[in-house]
Design an enzyme around this catalytic site. Structure first.
Site, PDB file in Angstrom:
ATOM      1  N   LYS A  11      20.150  -3.684   5.562  1.00 47.42           N
ATOM      2  CA  LYS A  11      19.986  -4.953   4.846  1.00 47.42           C
ATOM      3  C   LYS A  11      20.685  -4.880   3.482  1.00 47.42           C
ATOM      4  CE  LYS A  11      15.849  -5.650   7.525  1.00 47.42           C
ATOM      5  NZ  LYS A  11      14.531  -6.249   7.664  1.00 47.42           N
ATOM      6  N   GLY A  13       9.164  -5.711   8.427  1.00 47.25           N
ATOM      7  CA  GLY A  13       8.841  -5.279   7.067  1.00 47.25           C
ATOM      8  C   GLY A  13       7.375  -5.438   6.696  1.00 47.25           C
ATOM      9  N   SER A  35       9.032  -3.026  11.995  1.00 48.08           N
ATOM     10  CA  SER A  35       8.087  -1.977  11.584  1.00 48.08           C
ATOM     11  C   SER A  35       8.075  -0.754  12.497  1.00 48.08           C
ATOM     12  CB  SER A  35       6.676  -2.559  11.424  1.00 48.08           C
ATOM     13  OG  SER A  35       6.669  -3.548  10.398  1.00 48.08           O
TER      14      SER A  35
HETATM   15  P1  PGA Z   1      11.777  -3.274   9.513  1.00 45.83           P
HETATM   16  O1  PGA Z   1      12.989  -4.284   9.762  1.00 45.83           O
HETATM   17  O2  PGA Z   1      12.015  -2.061  10.379  1.00 45.83           O
HETATM   18  O3  PGA Z   1      11.849  -2.947   8.042  1.00 45.83           O
HETATM   19  O4  PGA Z   1      10.526  -3.991   9.898  1.00 45.83           O
HETATM   20  C1  PGA Z   1      13.537  -4.454  11.051  1.00 45.83           C
HETATM   21  C2  PGA Z   1      14.699  -5.416  11.008  1.00 45.83           C
HETATM   22  O5  PGA Z   1      14.599  -6.456  10.365  1.00 45.83           O
HETATM   23  O6  PGA Z   1      15.755  -5.174  11.618  1.00 45.83           O
END
Ligand code: PGA
Length: 248
Positions: free
Chosen positions: A11, A168, A207
């Protein structure tokens, strides 16, 4: 057999110092029994592609539908390829929310990525309200129908199921809920693309951590993960890669 894929989505995180995480991953995984992909911010893509070892592929987090032109701030599929990328994430829920991307937008970007020779990782997933309303499969069916093009060689495309409420948040669907959606996606792809659907990998995202990866990877039709937060540190991502190798 579909080769498993552990994909990291950095990201809007990472600067030059983060290249050390990739070097640590190279050491931990000089070769791998699964595919490993890191999608850093565009500013790091070229350098990260240079640093990544033979077991690690790199990708973009978005691309424009056009090959070039007057689109300030945007990046084309060919530019990603030129920077060393082999993959591109498309239609992530954060792009859909922050930039108003629709299934139609994702569709044209996916065509551009496939034309350029990139592997698109197309994201779908329901919001919490949609799940509570019992609309999960309907929403995902609509997203798949609108986002995926008819394209010869579509079997290299990857679909990531990412429930928006699990991204997240530390909240993960039950294994039964993951299985239900992944089985539905496989069946939907088979109905539309026939035999090619068997080659398309389905990732779960939201997550995923070293502590829950193994049980998620044991779910039917889960061919790997798209990992956000836990892909930023080599030690965490390495644990997820190891769990996927165990499942392969
Ligand atoms: P996360 O994000 O593992 O931090 O939950 C996953 C994603 O958005 O690809």
């Amino acid at each position: 057999m579909r080769r498993k894929l552990a994909a990291g989505n950095w990201k809007m995180n990472g600067t030059s110092a983060s290249l050390a995480e990739v070097e640590a991953l190279n050491t931990a995984h000089p070769t791998a029994g699964v595919d490993i992909l890191i999608c850093p911010p565009a500013t790091l893509l070229s350098r990260l592609s240079g640093v990544a070892g033979p077991a690690i592929a790199t990708g973009g987090q978005d691309c424009h539908a056009a090959a070039a032109g007057a689109h300030t701030g945007d990046i084309s599929a060919d530019m990603l390829l030129d920077a060393g990328a082999s993959h591109v994430i498309l239609g992530h829920s954060e792009r859909r929310a922050d930039h108003g991307e629709t299934d139609g937008t994702v569709h044209v970007k996916t065509v551009a990525a496939l034309n350029a020779g990139l592997v698109p990782v197309v994201c779908v997933g329901e919001t919490e309200v949609e799940r509570d309303d019992g609309k999960t499969l309907q929403v995902i069916g609509t997203q798949l129908a609108g986002s995926l093009p008819d394209f010869a060689g579509i079997d290299r495309l990857v679909v990531a199921y990412e429930p928006v409420w699990a991204i997240g948040t530390g909240r993960v669907p039950t294994l039964g809920q993951i299985a239900e959606v992944h089985d539905f996606i496989r069946a939907t792809l088979a109905e539309r693309f026939g035999a090619a659907a068997e080659g398309m990998r389905l990732l779960y995202g939201g997550s995923v951590k070293p502590s829950n990866a193994a049980e998620i990877f044991a779910v039917s039709n889960v061919d790997g993960a798209l990992v956000g937060g836990a892909s930023l540190k080599a030690s965490d991502f390495s644990g997820i890669i190891a769990a996927l190798e165990q499942a392969a």
